[in-house]
Design an enzyme around this catalytic site. Sequence first.
Site, PDB file in Angstrom:
ATOM      1  N   LYS A 122       0.856  -1.188   0.000  1.00 57.44           N
ATOM      2  CA  LYS A 122       0.000   0.000   0.000  1.00 57.44           C
ATOM      3  C   LYS A 122       0.879   1.220   0.000  1.00 57.44           C
ATOM      4  CE  LYS A 122      -4.468   0.935   0.138  1.00 57.44           C
ATOM      5  NZ  LYS A 122      -5.591   0.098  -0.353  1.00 57.44           N
TER       6      LYS A 122
HETATM    7  N1  LIG Z   1     -11.127   1.812  -5.203  1.00 50.40           N
HETATM    8  C1  LIG Z   1     -11.029   0.513  -5.072  1.00 50.40           C
HETATM    9  O1  LIG Z   1     -10.950  -0.239  -6.071  1.00 50.40           O
HETATM   10  C2  LIG Z   1     -11.054  -0.132  -3.706  1.00 50.40           C
HETATM   11  C3  LIG Z   1     -10.852  -1.523  -3.627  1.00 50.40           C
HETATM   12  C4  LIG Z   1     -10.959  -2.147  -2.386  1.00 50.40           C
HETATM   13  C5  LIG Z   1     -11.223  -1.397  -1.263  1.00 50.40           C
HETATM   14  N2  LIG Z   1     -11.378  -0.039  -1.354  1.00 50.40           N
HETATM   15  C6  LIG Z   1     -11.687   0.691  -0.126  1.00 50.40           C
HETATM   16  O2  LIG Z   1     -12.981   1.272  -0.248  1.00 50.40           O
HETATM   17  C7  LIG Z   1     -13.027   2.472   0.529  1.00 50.40           C
HETATM   18  C8  LIG Z   1     -13.454   3.630  -0.353  1.00 50.40           C
HETATM   19  O3  LIG Z   1     -12.503   3.779  -1.401  1.00 50.40           O
HETATM   20  P1  LIG Z   1     -12.831   4.560  -2.753  1.00 50.40           P
HETATM   21  O4  LIG Z   1     -11.844   4.075  -3.747  1.00 50.40           O
HETATM   22  O5  LIG Z   1     -14.291   4.472  -3.046  1.00 50.40           O
HETATM   23  O6  LIG Z   1     -12.438   6.042  -2.327  1.00 50.40           O
HETATM   24  P2  LIG Z   1     -13.032   7.408  -2.901  1.00 50.40           P
HETATM   25  O7  LIG Z   1     -12.062   8.458  -2.527  1.00 50.40           O
HETATM   26  O8  LIG Z   1     -13.419   7.242  -4.332  1.00 50.40           O
HETATM   27  O9  LIG Z   1     -14.384   7.600  -2.066  1.00 50.40           O
HETATM   28  C9  LIG Z   1     -14.406   7.685  -0.682  1.00 50.40           C
HETATM   29  C10 LIG Z   1     -15.825   8.091  -0.251  1.00 50.40           C
HETATM   30  O10 LIG Z   1     -15.906   8.075   1.180  1.00 50.40           O
HETATM   31  C11 LIG Z   1     -16.372   9.341   1.635  1.00 50.40           C
HETATM   32  N3  LIG Z   1     -15.803   9.584   2.953  1.00 50.40           N
HETATM   33  C12 LIG Z   1     -14.531   9.946   3.262  1.00 50.40           C
HETATM   34  N4  LIG Z   1     -14.414  10.090   4.594  1.00 50.40           N
HETATM   35  C13 LIG Z   1     -15.618   9.790   5.120  1.00 50.40           C
HETATM   36  C14 LIG Z   1     -16.141   9.733   6.437  1.00 50.40           C
HETATM   37  N5  LIG Z   1     -15.358  10.021   7.492  1.00 50.40           N
HETATM   38  N6  LIG Z   1     -17.424   9.376   6.611  1.00 50.40           N
HETATM   39  C15 LIG Z   1     -18.211   9.081   5.546  1.00 50.40           C
HETATM   40  N7  LIG Z   1     -17.784   9.108   4.293  1.00 50.40           N
HETATM   41  C16 LIG Z   1     -16.507   9.463   4.079  1.00 50.40           C
HETATM   42  C17 LIG Z   1     -15.925  10.325   0.579  1.00 50.40           C
HETATM   43  O11 LIG Z   1     -16.685  11.523   0.636  1.00 50.40           O
HETATM   44  C18 LIG Z   1     -16.203   9.505  -0.678  1.00 50.40           C
HETATM   45  O12 LIG Z   1     -17.595   9.539  -0.985  1.00 50.40           O
HETATM   46  C19 LIG Z   1     -11.632   2.601   1.159  1.00 50.40           C
HETATM   47  O13 LIG Z   1     -11.651   1.955   2.410  1.00 50.40           O
HETATM   48  C20 LIG Z   1     -10.757   1.837   0.191  1.00 50.40           C
HETATM   49  O14 LIG Z   1      -9.544   1.422   0.792  1.00 50.40           O
HETATM   50  C21 LIG Z   1     -11.293   0.596  -2.560  1.00 50.40           C
END
Ligand SMILES: NC(=O)c1ccc[n+]([C@@H]2O[C@H](COP(=O)([O-])OP(=O)(O)OC[C@H]3O[C@@H](n4cnc5c(N)ncnc54)[C@H](O)[C@@H]3O)[C@@H](O)[C@H]2O)c1
Length: 432
Positions: A122
């Site tokens: 990461k």
């Molecule tokens: N992008 C991927 O392919 C992927 C894969 C596996 C896991 N994840 C995990 O999924 C989660 C989201 O990732 P993403 O890629 O969608 O990120 P992103 O930046 O696209 O979206 C994050 C979302 O969470 C919201 N957010 C941030 N802080 C917050 C809080 N304190 N309370 C409520 N909402 C909040 C933001 O406003 C946004 O809507 C993370 O934990 C990431 O590690 C992502």
Amino acid sequence: MALPSSPPTPDGATAQPDPGTAPLATAQAQLARAVEILGYDHDLHEVLATPRRELRVAVPLRRDDGRVRVFTGYRVQHNISRGPGKGGLRYAAGVDIDEVRALAMWMTWKCAVVDVPYGGAKGGVTIDPHAHSAAELERVTRRYTSEIMPMIGPERDIMAPDIGTNEQTMAWVMDTYSVNQGFTIPAVTTGKPLAVGGSLGRPTATSQGVVHTARAALRADGVELSEVSAAVQGFGKVGSHTARLLHEAGTRVVAVSDEHGGVRRDDGLDVPALLEHVAGTGSVTGFADADPLTNTDLLALDVDLLVPAAVEGVLDGTTAANVKARWVVEGANGPTTSEGDRILAERGIVVVPDILANAGGVVVSYFEWVQANQAYWWTEGEIAERLEQRMLASHAAVSALARAESVTLREAAMTIGVRRVAEAHLIRGLYP
Ligand SMILES: NC(=O)c1ccc[n+]([C@@H]2O[C@H](COP(=O)([O-])OP(=O)(O)OC[C@H]3O[C@@H](n4cnc5c(N)ncnc54)[C@H](O)[C@@H]3O)[C@@H](O)[C@H]2O)c1
């Protein structure tokens, strides 16, 4: 020697305010439980608990107004016994070394659970991406990539988007790496735009995987997605597509939220209209035909299915006690603390763990890497079919173990992931 329940932080990274709920404490506790189930000794536990490589770099940025600010970046390879490191790059104001360590460790087990030939890694930069122009983010990305260059590469460590980064970020990383090597190397990142070697299906892959595992978890209880209501926390890359796919599957999506707050409508949100609203305003808040609600209230809503898809640690000892959902499917990494997990399990709530539920992203990242290495591109149908097959097979293996051993789905998934990594480590042997 004491077990590294919290590995040393020689770089003086900011300490988490509450070590019990910090992501690294959660990740280490989950590993300790898997080690206990597997009956591994202290020495093997220590090997599995300790990151192989960590790099901390300074990332100086010339801002658009000419001033210079220095940010901190990290790349952690938690384990590379099964293959190159694989893991996202996060841009957020709260990023620190321990968070990156936890996320890298979860990647190790996740890749093993869905049996893709990667270790776990990461990266992160402690920066609020909303406070910077696209030009500044490009310069930060290129400098960060340049600083961690010795660690990354298609056979070493492959990056993907995470919170605060996107397809464009991956294109900049790929370009910076390629320019420095002197030729184009698409397989150094995944989650790239199609025009530079991205894969069909990657933007929605994580959410597709969340929905596949949610469907499988419900079916195990004789329930269909079309019969239930759901709330989704986080409306970014994972949460927005999850809400849309659930809506398309006939689920009544009654609430969604982002970092600015949430919206709720008990007879079901018009998710396509909500997506248009977010495209125009940048937030779910202010959406017409819905009532506002807080992120904490969303977690406690009287819905069947809860999908935390934002950040770590939201389901803790307090909020988990208020969850009314029957199924929690973890779109985010580490949304449930150890105490939250214990409470949900005691209350009989089914939790499909992050390392299984959100693994669709890394599965299609693997497909993207394979396609890039072969320079041969698959159809959308081939990708969708292979993703579904792998997610359902992984879910079935985890569920079968959970039933056979009377453990939770998280304990079963961790057991499978940790065992595969330990096997690879033991077969390879310890050098020298
Ligand atoms: N992008 C991927 O392919 C992927 C894969 C596996 C896991 N994840 C995990 O999924 C989660 C989201 O990732 P993403 O890629 O969608 O990120 P992103 O930046 O696209 O979206 C994050 C979302 O969470 C919201 N957010 C941030 N802080 C917050 C809080 N304190 N309370 C409520 N909402 C909040 C933001 O406003 C946004 O809507 C993370 O934990 C990431 O590690 C992502």
